[in-house]
Design an enzyme around this catalytic site. Structure first.
Site, PDB file in Angstrom:
ATOM      1  CG  ASN A 189      -8.824   0.698  11.335  1.00 21.29           C
ATOM      2  OD1 ASN A 189      -7.897  -0.100  11.151  1.00 21.29           O
ATOM      3  ND2 ASN A 189      -9.134   1.643  10.461  1.00 21.29           N
ATOM      4  CG  ASP A 235      -0.274  -0.312   2.529  1.00 25.65           C
ATOM      5  OD1 ASP A 235       0.978  -0.339   2.575  1.00 25.65           O
ATOM      6  OD2 ASP A 235      -0.988  -0.526   3.519  1.00 25.65           O
ATOM      7  CG  HIS A 265      -5.999  -0.790   8.521  1.00 26.44           C
ATOM      8  ND1 HIS A 265      -5.824   0.569   8.352  1.00 26.44           N
ATOM      9  CD2 HIS A 265      -4.820  -1.238   9.035  1.00 26.44           C
ATOM     10  CE1 HIS A 265      -4.612   0.910   8.737  1.00 26.44           C
ATOM     11  NE2 HIS A 265      -3.978  -0.169   9.154  1.00 26.44           N
ATOM     12  CD  GLU A 282      -8.638   2.238   6.527  1.00 28.83           C
ATOM     13  OE1 GLU A 282      -8.389   1.330   7.340  1.00 28.83           O
ATOM     14  OE2 GLU A 282      -8.143   3.366   6.638  1.00 28.83           O
TER      15      GLU A 282
END
Ligand code: F6R
Length: 246
Positions: A136, A67, A138, A143
């Site tokens: 979170n 990413d 991810h 996400e």
């Protein structure tokens, strides 16, 4: 999915490094996709040491970027590009022709995604994907809420990611979007290895191991992976370190 619990971060990192080495031994031209971030940092240091001391040869291996922060140049020390260059590619002496990273400055990010997907297909798929888990849940920049059926895509970053992401940068950054491989790549990789260490990951790891599989927690899809491995230290499982004996 296989869960392996290590006493500490060092043990975890050593085993993750060995996992990478065992793959390159079996398949010298293996395709690796490696996350950036704090979790795998010691793995890369140990990997580089081992490669140097034991002469492990990575010259035929390929590396795919997981990413990148959209709009952040590779010269910025907070970029994934910079991190991988410093922690993995330079120490292992990887030739640029064997490295495929997203150009997050491209004016046509959709083309970037398509060309990354094509590169991965042409290389015969990813042999090992090593990922961390966000606060979170991810994976890469997949996400919460993202479909597991997506390959590379551009995504609006979750608020947690925008805030936590500041830790990589020397100056405050506007981190609105990311470009990332998709969960489909994750699920199709021959081996998926998720590493997590430290107390701060205990809550999200517990959820990833126990909750019903759904799109609200992207990392949970590792439980659907035929060859998924989760390496955690005891702190990331919410277990206290044993007191050191004198
Ligand atoms: C980094 C990446 C992120 C991180 C995750 C955990 O390339 O894709 O998904 O793996 O945010 O980061 P750390 O390891 O710093 O807690």
């Amino acid at each position: 999915m296989k869960l392996e619990i290590f006493d500490n971060y060092e043990e975890l990192s050593l085993h993750a490094a060995k996992e990478i080495i065992s793959i390159v031994h079996q398949k010298p031209n293996a395709v690796f996709c490696l996350a950036t971030g704090d979790s795998p940092k010691l793995t890369y240091t140990l990997l580089a040491n081992e490669a140097r001391e034991s002469g492990v040869d990575f010259s035929k291996a390929y590396f795919i970027g997981l990413d990148e922060w959209v709009g952040v140049p590779p010269t910025n020390p907070g970029s994934c590009h910079y991190y991988l260059t410093r922690n993995v590619f330079q120490p292992l002496g990887i030739d640029v022709t064997h490295i495929h990273l997203f150009n997050a400055l491209s004016e046509n990010l959709q083309n970037e995604c398509q060309s990354m997907d094509k590169t991965i297909r042409n290389l015969g798929g990813i042999d090992l994907m090593l990922v961390g888990i966000g606060m979170n849940g991810h994976v890469g920049f997949n996400e919460p809420g993202i479909s597991p059926d997506l390959y590379s895509h551009v995504i609006n970053l979750d608020e947690v990611t925008q805030t936590v992401g500041q830790k990589y940068f020397n100056e405050t950054m506007v981190l609105k979007q990311g470009i990332t491989l998709g969960l489909k790549h994750f699920l199709e990789s021959k081996v998926a290895l998720l590493v997590a260490n430290g107390e701060k990951k205990a809550g999200i790891i517990k959820r990833a191991l126990e909750e019903t599989i759904s799109e609200t927690l992207p990392a949970i899809f590792i439980r659907k992976h035929a060859n998924g491995k989760v390496f955690v230290d005891s702190a990331a499982l919410g277990q206290k370190q044993p007191e050191a004996t004198l």
